[in-house]
Write an enzyme that holds these catalytic residues in place. Structure first.
Site, PDB file in Angstrom:
ATOM      1  N   ASP A  67       0.826  -1.216   0.000  1.00  0.00           N
ATOM      2  CA  ASP A  67       0.000   0.000   0.000  1.00  0.00           C
ATOM      3  C   ASP A  67       0.856   1.260   0.000  1.00  0.00           C
ATOM      4  OD1 ASP A  67       0.950  -0.398   2.580  1.00  0.00           O
ATOM      5  OD2 ASP A  67      -1.004  -0.843   3.436  1.00  0.00           O
ATOM      6  N   ASN A 136      -7.272  -2.487  14.343  1.00  0.00           N
ATOM      7  CA  ASN A 136      -8.683  -2.638  13.949  1.00  0.00           C
ATOM      8  C   ASN A 136      -8.898  -3.853  13.047  1.00  0.00           C
ATOM      9  OD1 ASN A 136      -7.606  -1.849  11.524  1.00  0.00           O
ATOM     10  ND2 ASN A 136      -8.901  -0.044  11.240  1.00  0.00           N
ATOM     11  N   HIS A 138      -7.231  -4.516  10.235  1.00  0.00           N
ATOM     12  CA  HIS A 138      -6.959  -4.346   8.799  1.00  0.00           C
ATOM     13  C   HIS A 138      -5.742  -5.141   8.359  1.00  0.00           C
ATOM     14  CE1 HIS A 138      -4.407  -0.357   9.307  1.00  0.00           C
ATOM     15  NE2 HIS A 138      -3.684  -1.424   9.514  1.00  0.00           N
ATOM     16  N   GLU A 143      -9.671  -1.809   5.326  1.00  0.00           N
ATOM     17  CA  GLU A 143     -10.211  -1.410   6.617  1.00  0.00           C
ATOM     18  C   GLU A 143     -11.519  -2.159   6.905  1.00  0.00           C
ATOM     19  OE1 GLU A 143      -8.117   0.195   8.315  1.00  0.00           O
ATOM     20  OE2 GLU A 143      -8.109   2.342   7.907  1.00  0.00           O
TER      21      GLU A 143
HETATM   22  P1  PGA Z   1       2.313  -1.725  12.673  1.00  0.00           P
HETATM   23  O1  PGA Z   1       1.189  -1.678  11.566  1.00  0.00           O
HETATM   24  O2  PGA Z   1       3.302  -2.767  12.208  1.00  0.00           O
HETATM   25  O3  PGA Z   1       2.912  -0.354  12.668  1.00  0.00           O
HETATM   26  O4  PGA Z   1       1.670  -2.101  13.957  1.00  0.00           O
HETATM   27  C1  PGA Z   1       0.591  -2.857  11.159  1.00  0.00           C
HETATM   28  C2  PGA Z   1      -0.564  -2.550  10.256  1.00  0.00           C
HETATM   29  O5  PGA Z   1      -1.226  -1.522  10.453  1.00  0.00           O
HETATM   30  O6  PGA Z   1      -0.830  -3.352   9.359  1.00  0.00           O
END
Ligand code: PGA
Length: 244
Positions: A67, A136, A138, A143
């Site tokens: 992404d 959350n 995702h 999302e």
């Molecule tokens: P993080 O993000 O590794 O910074 O916890 C993971 C994500 O949002 O997929």
């Protein structure tokens, strides 16, 4: 699903890196799907260590990132393009023309997304995909929603994601509110998926994703349907799974 529990975040990174190193050694022209965020940093650092010791060769490896923020140029220090150069690309012998990151400044974002899925197909699909999980639920920027979106698309970021990620920007207002992201099908075409998770903040959602109902409200729950997922998680992230 295979689960590799580890004691600490650093061991999680080492185990994750070991899986990617095995993939690179067994198929030196592998196509890797890469992720950003705090969780993979250690994993990338260990791949760089292997490379510096002469134990890994990236010269025939291709990569696709999950992404990118809409509106951030590649040289913005919070863009995922910048992150990947800083965390991995600048330190190993990957060929720059084989490293693919979505362009969040493309004039036609829908065309950029379509071209990305097509390019992944042209490369023969992804051999091993790295994934983190958001608090959350995702995966990439898919999302929580009332349906899964299949292919690469522009996603509106939820308040939860904006709250978590805006801390990395100089001012929270600078954080984009949308991103381009591989969709669930783009991700699912990978032969193997390695999901990494670290910390208590991921414990509840990880348990829901792996053992709760498969629902777009918890996007990572779709991973229950994939044929080859390995979870590498530290003890804190595993705590709710262990309890239940
Ligand atoms: P993080 O993000 O590794 O910074 O916890 C993971 C994500 O949002 O997929």
């Amino acid at each position: 699903m295979r689960i590799i529990p580890t004691d600490h975040r650093s061991e999680m990174g080492r185990e994750g890196a070991r899986l990617f190193a095995e993939q690179i050694r067994s198929k030196p022209d592998s196509v890797l799907g890469l992720a950003t965020g705090e969780t993979p940093r250690e994993l990338y650092a260990i791949l760089i260590e292997y490379f510096n010791k002469g134990e890994l060769d990236f010269s025939n490896i291709s990569t696709f990132n999950l992404d990118e923020y809409v509106g951030l140029p590649a040289d913005h220090n919070q863009s995922y393009n910048y992150y990947m150069h800083d965390a991995l690309f600048n330190h190993v012998n990957l060929q720059s023309d084989r490293c693919h990151v979505l362009d969040g400044t493309a004039p036609d974002l829908a065309a950029e997304c379509r071209a990305y899925d097509q390019l992944i197909q042209e490369y023969g699909g992804i051999d091993m995909q790295l994934l983190g999980i958001g608090v959350n639920g995702h995966i990439a920027f898919n999302e929580p929603a009332d349906q899964f979106i299949q292919w690469t698309h522009e996603a509106q970021l939820t308040p939860s994601t904006i709250a978590v990620n805006s801390q990395y920007f100089d001012t929270p207002e600078e954080m984009p509110t949308s991103a381009l992201t591989m969709g669930v099908n783009s991700i699912f075409q990978a032969d193997k998926i390695v999901l990494i998770a670290s910390g208590f903040s991921k414990a509840e959602i990880l348990e829901q994703a792996l053992f709760g109902p498969v629902t777009p409200e918890v996007p990572a729950s779709i991973l229950q349907m994939h044929k080859d997922v390995t979870l590498v998680a530290d003890a804190d992230a595993m705590s709710a799974i262990r309890r239940n």
